[in-house]
Design an enzyme around this catalytic site. Structure first.
Site, PDB file in Angstrom:
ATOM      1  N   PRO A 112       0.696  -1.430   0.139  1.00  0.00           N
ATOM      2  CA  PRO A 112       0.164  -0.322   0.344  1.00  0.00           C
ATOM      3  C   PRO A 112       0.905   1.742  -0.331  1.00  0.00           C
ATOM      4  CG  PRO A 112      -0.287  -1.195   1.961  1.00  0.00           C
ATOM      5  CD  PRO A 112       0.393  -2.251   1.128  1.00  0.00           C
ATOM      6  N   SER A 120       7.425   3.412  -2.227  1.00  0.00           N
ATOM      7  CA  SER A 120       8.361   4.446  -2.759  1.00  0.00           C
ATOM      8  C   SER A 120       9.198   3.146  -3.017  1.00  0.00           C
ATOM      9  CB  SER A 120       8.575   5.763  -3.033  1.00  0.00           C
ATOM     10  OG  SER A 120       9.181   5.682  -1.243  1.00  0.00           O
ATOM     11  N   ALA A 121      10.543   2.919  -2.192  1.00  0.00           N
ATOM     12  CA  ALA A 121      11.967   2.749  -2.280  1.00  0.00           C
ATOM     13  C   ALA A 121      11.578   1.299  -3.599  1.00  0.00           C
ATOM     14  CB  ALA A 121      12.110   2.258  -1.074  1.00  0.00           C
ATOM     15  N   ASP A 164      15.618   2.942   3.447  1.00  0.00           N
ATOM     16  CA  ASP A 164      14.551   1.813   2.664  1.00  0.00           C
ATOM     17  C   ASP A 164      15.228   1.615   1.652  1.00  0.00           C
ATOM     18  OD1 ASP A 164      13.471   3.248   4.680  1.00  0.00           O
ATOM     19  OD2 ASP A 164      11.632   3.711   2.905  1.00  0.00           O
TER      20      ASP A 164
HETATM   21  C1  MEV Z   1      10.508   6.569   6.074  1.00  0.00           C
HETATM   22  O1  MEV Z   1       9.875   4.774   5.549  1.00  0.00           O
HETATM   23  C2  MEV Z   1      11.602   6.626   6.960  1.00  0.00           C
HETATM   24  C3  MEV Z   1      12.382   7.439   7.675  1.00  0.00           C
HETATM   25  O2  MEV Z   1      12.839   7.089   8.100  1.00  0.00           O
HETATM   26  C4  MEV Z   1      13.028   8.054   6.368  1.00  0.00           C
HETATM   27  C5  MEV Z   1      13.879   7.790   5.525  1.00  0.00           C
HETATM   28  O3  MEV Z   1      14.998   7.302   6.521  1.00  0.00           O
HETATM   29  O4  MEV Z   1      14.367   8.512   4.273  1.00  0.00           O
HETATM   30  C6  MEV Z   1      10.501   8.367   8.486  1.00  0.00           C
END
Ligand code: MEV
Length: 328
Positions: A112, A120-121, A164
């Site tokens: 999701p 997104s990653a 990520d």
């Molecule tokens: C987002 O999935 C994780 C965060 O730590 C941001 C990041 O690490 O780029 C909130």
């Protein structure tokens, strides 16, 4: 035509703090984004995302032919997803030195959007991998992870860690501290995920933590304390001590709550899992809404989550040993 897939992830420990150089331990899970790429004769980019689904939660839209996808997910999530694809293709044009390459891109994902599972990653890793191969180049996984990180860094205005993207590219459980990214051994983890059907805005949530950290020394201490929890968590993972891993996940959730990135529904799901005697439970990812991750060897947490108001879906997730997969 080339096709690649890449997995989503949960954070066992360390989200947000990792942005400030503390270590984090994300873990890839068998929920994937699959990206199909075909080079075009012109320099245009056409993106179609047919199906972004999670069991019991499916959204469909039919591409961008008229600039307005037919969507039933919030506009900002679609705009964000398209921003990631645009920037990923810029990275591909740069690394292949083909600035005028155009592509048709199809995204299929069972992660999701914006829910803390690394959608997104996964899309960025799979898109860069498929599009570079479509142009006849194949990136080493480290270079792929770096290009994917540069994509997130650009789209999120410099507010991104490597966690990520590295996790999605390599798979498995990983440890990220600044630029130092590596895989670590993890025991079999009985991962249960609860999803509230919502999403958080990563950029806003990261900025919120940054502001708190600047305003209050104790908020900066909280971020540092998360780093200490992560270090203990790593040791517990190495020892295979799941009780201790769970306790530290609980602690990590409390600290994230203190930094203002939890929400009522995330807290409710965390408590549902704890009441069902999960070893531990915490939000995963940027927070604000989306998913929690719990550890439970029994069925109790998953069942409890299914009956928890505000929990849209609950499921068990397997560790994804393989990161990017080159399918065609
Ligand atoms: C987002 O999935 C994780 C965060 O730590 C941001 C990041 O690490 O780029 C909130």
């Amino acid at each position: 035509m080339t096709v690649s897939s890449a997995p989503g992830k949960v954070y066992l420990f360390g989200e947000h703090a990792v942005v400030y150089g503390e270590p984090a331990v994300p873990c890839a899970i068998e929920r994937r984004a699959r990206v199909t790429v075909e080079q075009r004769a012109d320099d245009k980019l056409r993106v179609q995302a047919d199906n972004l689904s999670l069991d019991g939660f499916t959204v469909e839209y039919g591409g961008r032919t008229d600039g307005h996808p037919d969507v039933d997910v919030p506009e900002h999530l679609i705009t964000a997803a398209m921003g990631y694809v645009d920037e990923a293709i810029e990275q591909v044009r740069d690394v292949t030195e083909e600035p005028d390459a155009g592509f048709d891109v199809i995204i299929e994902s069972d992660i999701p959007l914006g829910a803390g599972l690394g959608s997104s990653a996964a899309v960025v890793v799979a898109a860069i991998d498929a599009a570079t191969r479509e142009l006849g180049a194949t990136l080493e996984v480290d270079e792929l992870a770096e290009r994917a990180f540069q994509t997130e860094y650009a789209v999120q205005d410099g507010q991104a860690s490597r966690a990520d993207t590295f996790c999605s590219a390599t798979g498995g459980a990983v440890r990220v501290e600044g630029e130092d990214c590596r895989r670590i051994d993890a025991p079999d983890l009985p991962i249960v995920i609860g999803f509230d059907g919502g999403a958080g805005e990563t950029g806003e949530l990261v900025s919120g933590v940054r502001a708190l950290r600047e305003e209050y020394a104790f908020a900066a201490d909280t971020v540092e304390t998360i780093g200490n929890v992560v270090r203990r968590g790593e040791a517990a993972l190495e020892d295979g001590n799941l009780e201790e891993v769970g306790r530290l996940m609980d602690f990590n959730h409390g600290l994230l709550s203190a930094l203002g990135v939890s929400s009522r529904s995330l807290d409710t799901m965390v408590w549902a899992a704890r009441d069902a005697d999960a070893l531990g439970a915490k939000l995963t990812g940027a927070g604000g809404g989306g998913c929690i991750v719990a550890l439970d060897q029994t069925e109790a947490s998953e069942t409890a989550l299914r009956f928890t108001p505000g929990c849209e879906d609950a499921f068990r997730a397997e560790l994804a040993e393989t990161g990017v997969k080159r399918l065609e």
